[in-house]
Design a protein around this motif. Sequence first.
Motif, PDB file in Angstrom:
ATOM      1  N   LYS A 150     -16.894 -11.203 -54.825  1.00 29.01           N
ATOM      2  CA  LYS A 150     -16.703 -11.777 -56.165  1.00 29.01           C
ATOM      3  C   LYS A 150     -17.844 -11.346 -57.092  1.00 29.01           C
ATOM      4  CE  LYS A 150     -15.727 -16.238 -58.304  1.00 29.01           C
ATOM      5  NZ  LYS A 150     -15.565 -17.673 -58.060  1.00 29.01           N
ATOM      6  N   GLU A 151     -19.063 -11.389 -56.597  1.00 30.78           N
ATOM      7  CA  GLU A 151     -20.224 -10.976 -57.394  1.00 30.78           C
ATOM      8  C   GLU A 151     -20.186  -9.473 -57.690  1.00 30.78           C
ATOM      9  OE1 GLU A 151     -22.570 -12.872 -58.871  1.00 30.78           O
ATOM     10  OE2 GLU A 151     -21.347 -14.553 -58.184  1.00 30.78           O
ATOM     11  N   ARG A 153     -17.533  -7.586 -57.809  1.00 36.97           N
ATOM     12  CA  ARG A 153     -16.438  -7.335 -58.752  1.00 36.97           C
ATOM     13  C   ARG A 153     -16.878  -7.643 -60.183  1.00 36.97           C
ATOM     14  NH1 ARG A 153     -11.087  -6.305 -58.687  1.00 36.97           N
ATOM     15  NH2 ARG A 153      -9.803  -7.215 -60.331  1.00 36.97           N
ATOM     16  N   LYS A 154     -17.629  -8.727 -60.335  1.00 41.75           N
ATOM     17  CA  LYS A 154     -18.144  -9.090 -61.654  1.00 41.75           C
ATOM     18  C   LYS A 154     -19.044  -7.973 -62.181  1.00 41.75           C
ATOM     19  CE  LYS A 154     -19.768 -13.229 -61.869  1.00 41.75           C
ATOM     20  NZ  LYS A 154     -20.684 -14.386 -61.794  1.00 41.75           N
ATOM     21  N   GLN A 155     -19.902  -7.440 -61.321  1.00 42.62           N
ATOM     22  CA  GLN A 155     -20.786  -6.348 -61.699  1.00 42.62           C
ATOM     23  C   GLN A 155     -19.980  -5.082 -62.032  1.00 42.62           C
ATOM     24  OE1 GLN A 155     -23.458  -4.640 -58.683  1.00 42.62           O
ATOM     25  NE2 GLN A 155     -25.114  -4.950 -60.151  1.00 42.62           N
ATOM     26  N   LYS A 157     -16.974  -4.936 -63.236  1.00 42.90           N
ATOM     27  CA  LYS A 157     -16.358  -5.148 -64.548  1.00 42.90           C
ATOM     28  C   LYS A 157     -17.375  -4.925 -65.663  1.00 42.90           C
ATOM     29  CE  LYS A 157     -12.559  -8.197 -63.313  1.00 42.90           C
ATOM     30  NZ  LYS A 157     -11.957  -9.523 -63.495  1.00 42.90           N
ATOM     31  N   GLN A 158     -18.610  -5.344 -65.429  1.00 38.93           N
ATOM     32  CA  GLN A 158     -19.663  -5.119 -66.425  1.00 38.93           C
ATOM     33  C   GLN A 158     -19.927  -3.623 -66.591  1.00 38.93           C
ATOM     34  OE1 GLN A 158     -22.820  -7.516 -64.788  1.00 38.93           O
ATOM     35  NE2 GLN A 158     -22.198  -9.352 -65.914  1.00 38.93           N
TER      36      GLN A 158
END
Length: 173
Positions: A150-151, A153-155, A157-158
């Motif tokens: 999850k972390e 994936r967030k990175q 996307k950034q």
Amino acid sequence: MEKKPCSYSLAVKTSHVLPPDTNNHGTLFGGKLMAHIDDVAAIAAVRHSRKPVVTASTDSVDFLAPVKEGHSVCVEAFVTWTHNTSMEVFVKAVTEDLLTGNRKVCTTAFLTFVAIDENGRPSSVPGVYPETDHEKLLHEHAGARAQQRKERRKQSKQFAETFGTDFPWDKGH
């Protein structure tokens, strides 16, 4: 939905490593092995969910030993953990020198798949439960791996937002 044991989803594929599958070092192309991994892991996910699936992520694929021309590679996969619509699949690949019988684990990986319905939307999946000590070990730490995904994936996307769709040569560089 009734929970299923990890072993219910077990999928196995053995392939002979032939010259077109190898690089200039006489070893299996990493991308070719990754294709085997994705294929077998997807079969395990479909077997567990009995629904079409899409690959959501591939965690690290660690190449631990070379797979040589003339040897075989056996890829095994099974669902280790589920969450609503997603399934974590553990994959182990073993290379074997077919002439001597010497075997080595050459790769391990975790992949995540999402089950989809007839409209291509995420669809719920049955739970999974471990039975063996190995399955219990993988299942026990799956929540932490899911949080790491999850972390990551967030990175990702950034990064996608930061770099966008333009190529450097489009800007006169």
